[in-house]
Design a protein around this motif. Structure first.
Motif, PDB file in Angstrom:
ATOM      1  N   SER A  37       0.821  -1.296   0.049  1.00 48.37           N
ATOM      2  CA  SER A  37      -0.144  -0.211   0.150  1.00 48.37           C
ATOM      3  C   SER A  37       0.893   1.224  -0.222  1.00 48.37           C
ATOM      4  N   HIS A  38       0.115   2.180  -0.349  1.00 46.66           N
ATOM      5  CA  HIS A  38       1.087   3.688  -0.230  1.00 46.66           C
ATOM      6  C   HIS A  38       0.558   4.327   1.107  1.00 46.66           C
ATOM      7  N   GLN A  39      -0.349   3.725   1.871  1.00 48.11           N
ATOM      8  CA  GLN A  39      -1.008   4.267   2.991  1.00 48.11           C
ATOM      9  C   GLN A  39      -0.121   3.793   4.215  1.00 48.11           C
ATOM     10  N   LEU A  40       1.063   4.648   4.137  1.00 47.41           N
ATOM     11  CA  LEU A  40       2.164   3.887   5.043  1.00 47.41           C
ATOM     12  C   LEU A  40       1.830   3.957   6.494  1.00 47.41           C
ATOM     13  N   SER A  41       1.124   5.186   6.882  1.00 51.65           N
ATOM     14  CA  SER A  41       0.602   5.387   8.186  1.00 51.65           C
ATOM     15  C   SER A  41      -0.439   3.869   8.697  1.00 51.65           C
ATOM     16  N   GLU A  42      -1.060   3.659   7.768  1.00 52.61           N
ATOM     17  CA  GLU A  42      -1.932   2.461   7.995  1.00 52.61           C
ATOM     18  C   GLU A  42      -1.081   1.111   8.027  1.00 52.61           C
ATOM     19  N   ALA A  43       0.238   1.074   7.233  1.00 49.48           N
ATOM     20  CA  ALA A  43       0.918   0.087   7.056  1.00 49.48           C
ATOM     21  C   ALA A  43       1.725  -0.098   8.315  1.00 49.48           C
ATOM     22  N   GLN A  44       2.121   0.773   9.049  1.00 45.93           N
ATOM     23  CA  GLN A  44       2.970   0.824  10.102  1.00 45.93           C
ATOM     24  C   GLN A  44       2.212   0.233  11.157  1.00 45.93           C
ATOM     25  N   ASP A  45       0.926   0.537  11.292  1.00 45.96           N
ATOM     26  CA  ASP A  45      -0.001  -0.253  12.259  1.00 45.96           C
ATOM     27  C   ASP A  45      -0.065  -1.620  12.022  1.00 45.96           C
ATOM     28  N   LEU A  46      -0.252  -2.005  10.770  1.00 47.84           N
ATOM     29  CA  LEU A  46      -0.465  -3.526  10.451  1.00 47.84           C
ATOM     30  C   LEU A  46       0.760  -4.410  10.436  1.00 47.84           C
ATOM     31  N   CYS A  47       1.853  -3.783   9.860  1.00 47.04           N
ATOM     32  CA  CYS A  47       2.945  -4.641   9.262  1.00 47.04           C
ATOM     33  C   CYS A  47       4.006  -4.847  10.700  1.00 47.04           C
ATOM     34  N   ASN A  48       4.625  -6.141  10.945  1.00 47.84           N
ATOM     35  CA  ASN A  48       5.559  -6.213  11.640  1.00 47.84           C
ATOM     36  C   ASN A  48       6.840  -6.619  10.720  1.00 47.84           C
ATOM     37  N   GLN A  49       6.901  -7.189   9.677  1.00 48.22           N
ATOM     38  CA  GLN A  49       8.153  -7.234   8.858  1.00 48.22           C
ATOM     39  C   GLN A  49       7.837  -6.547   7.475  1.00 48.22           C
ATOM     40  N   VAL A  50       9.001  -6.043   7.002  1.00 47.51           N
ATOM     41  CA  VAL A  50       9.133  -4.990   6.190  1.00 47.51           C
ATOM     42  C   VAL A  50       9.990  -5.370   4.845  1.00 47.51           C
ATOM     43  N   ALA A  51       9.586  -5.204   3.858  1.00 50.80           N
ATOM     44  CA  ALA A  51      10.768  -5.471   2.644  1.00 50.80           C
ATOM     45  C   ALA A  51      10.433  -4.293   1.861  1.00 50.80           C
ATOM     46  N   MET A  52      11.477  -3.290   1.593  1.00 53.18           N
ATOM     47  CA  MET A  52      11.565  -2.006   0.720  1.00 53.18           C
ATOM     48  C   MET A  52      12.115  -2.598  -0.527  1.00 53.18           C
ATOM     49  N   MET A  53      11.423  -2.153  -1.787  1.00 49.60           N
ATOM     50  CA  MET A  53      11.867  -2.468  -3.144  1.00 49.60           C
ATOM     51  C   MET A  53      12.192  -1.243  -3.920  1.00 49.60           C
ATOM     52  N   ASP A  54      13.211  -1.476  -4.502  1.00 47.49           N
ATOM     53  CA  ASP A  54      13.482  -0.403  -5.761  1.00 47.49           C
ATOM     54  C   ASP A  54      14.011  -0.793  -6.874  1.00 47.49           C
ATOM     55  N   GLN A  55      13.687  -0.487  -7.885  1.00 46.36           N
ATOM     56  CA  GLN A  55      14.250  -0.799  -9.261  1.00 46.36           C
ATOM     57  C   GLN A  55      14.258  -2.313  -9.451  1.00 46.36           C
ATOM     58  N   GLY A  56      13.245  -3.049  -8.764  1.00 46.52           N
ATOM     59  CA  GLY A  56      13.112  -4.642  -8.764  1.00 46.52           C
ATOM     60  C   GLY A  56      14.111  -5.028  -7.929  1.00 46.52           C
ATOM     61  N   LYS A  57      14.645  -4.694  -6.918  1.00 46.86           N
ATOM     62  CA  LYS A  57      15.277  -5.195  -6.070  1.00 46.86           C
ATOM     63  C   LYS A  57      14.902  -4.810  -4.705  1.00 46.86           C
TER      64      LYS A  57
END
Length: 252
Positions: free
Chosen positions: A197-217
């Motif tokens: 999602s682009h709703q990052l405040s919502e994502a912070q409440d929901l997610c405990n593990q995170v992966a950041m992607m950029d340019q396919g990596k």
């Protein structure tokens, strides 16, 4: 000791859209543990939706393997389809049908028996606060009501993994709060969530593990707390900008 089977295991994934010179992914590796609330984030064009489509079997990879609960997606489509639910950003429902009819149709598509379909339909219509409109055509609904029907369809078969692509886009605060709380409840019972999602405040409440992607990596992958600490950031939005930059990414 018996080894723990991950909910999602991606090994040496390679994919390139036909006609594109550059590959979307090259030898990508990723693991999501069972029971995680996993968030996949990145700028427009980073490859999030493509990766989710490969994980759910909608797109076939050129190389490497993707497995859900230890079962390879490629070659075991029927078995894998019953393991996961998919709640896409675009509505995946029949607008001319009612919520009840949509749930009955998709319940049958998943092979549920009549009694289970009735039980799950009544349960989900209650949870999503749609009982009063259960027999009205979905095309008459607001965007938020359609989102709730979309979510109900994605979970009617009690999947062990749920893929969520912008599940609350365009909804009001009350609907967003209700959807997030329901997802947290499912997770507390063992369901793995794969969310973007682009709703990052919502994502912070929901997610405990995170992966950041950029340019396919994958440029970062860890618990949210560890990533915030390691990059000295206060919240997920600041972490996102720190890892992917502040340049515009919405050009064609």
């Amino acid at each position: 000791m018996e080894s723990v089977v991950s909910a999602v295991h991606i090994s040496n994934l390679t994919f390139r859209y036909p006609g594109n010179d550059a590959a979307s992914f090259t030898d990508m590796n990723l693991q999501v543990n069972k029971g995680d609330r996993f968030g996949l984030f990145g700028p427009n064009g980073a490859g999030k939706t493509t990766l989710m489509n490969i994980m759910t079997g909608l797109i076939k990879a050129d190389g490497g393997t993707v497995a859900l609960n230890g079962v390879k997606v490629d070659g075991h489509k029927f078995r894998v389809n019953h393991m996961f639910g998919f709640v896409p950003q675009d509505f995946s429902l029949y607008q001319e049908l009612s919520p009840k009819e949509n749930l009955e149709f998709f319940g049958a598509w998943y092979g549920l028996d009549r009694q289970t379909i009735k039980q799950r339909t009544d349960e989900l219509l209650t949870v999503m606060d749609l009982q009063d409109v259960r027999n009205k055509q979905v095309q008459l609904f607001s965007g938020g009501m359609k989102r709730r029907v979309n979510l109900a369809i994605g979970v009617i078969h009690n999947p062990s993994i749920i893929f969520l692509d912008e599940p609350t886009v365009g909804v009001d605060v009350q609907t967003r709060h209700a959807i997030v709380n329901y997802l947290l409840e499912l997770n507390s019972k063992g369901t793995t969530l794969i969310y973007t999602s682009h709703q990052l405040s919502e994502a912070q409440d929901l997610c405990n593990q995170v992966a950041m992607m950029d340019q396919g990596k994958i440029v970062a992958h860890d618990s949210l707390d560890n990533l915030l600490h390691a990059h000295e950031q206060e919240d997920l939005e600041a972490l996102f900008l720190n890892l992917t930059g502040k340049k515009f990414r919405d050009d064609v």
